[in-house]
Design a protein around this motif. Sequence first.
Motif: not given
Length: 119
Positions: A51-65
């Motif tokens: 769950r921590l990693l899924q949240q981090a991946l979603s945030a990274a996508r949202a921030d154009a990483m």
Amino acid sequence: DCLGNANYLCQVATVDDVPVAFLILSRILDETHVLNIAVAPAWQRHGIARRLLQQALSAARADAMTVVYLEVRESNQSAQALYRQLGFEVCGVRKNYYRKGDGHENAVLMQCLLTSGHK
């Protein structure tokens, strides 16, 4: 060191207000690096790291990483399996990266490309 650095992103998972896991990330340009992820032994295999990693991946996508990198011990097959399930692929090896007893252990370098085709 990581907690005092404004350039790092830190997440803590709690159960009944008790910390049970944490994730520390670094962002440089369009890349995110997982610096550390840990789950208390009593809470491992409960999906917290996922769950921590899924949240981090979603945030990274949202921030154009565009990519997320991490290193994992060569012997940590369960973590490598989790990372593969989340879209990470092996992209290299860092020789003697981790200390291990009286020697060293290789790190497997993994990346997750953050394109629309990945989870």
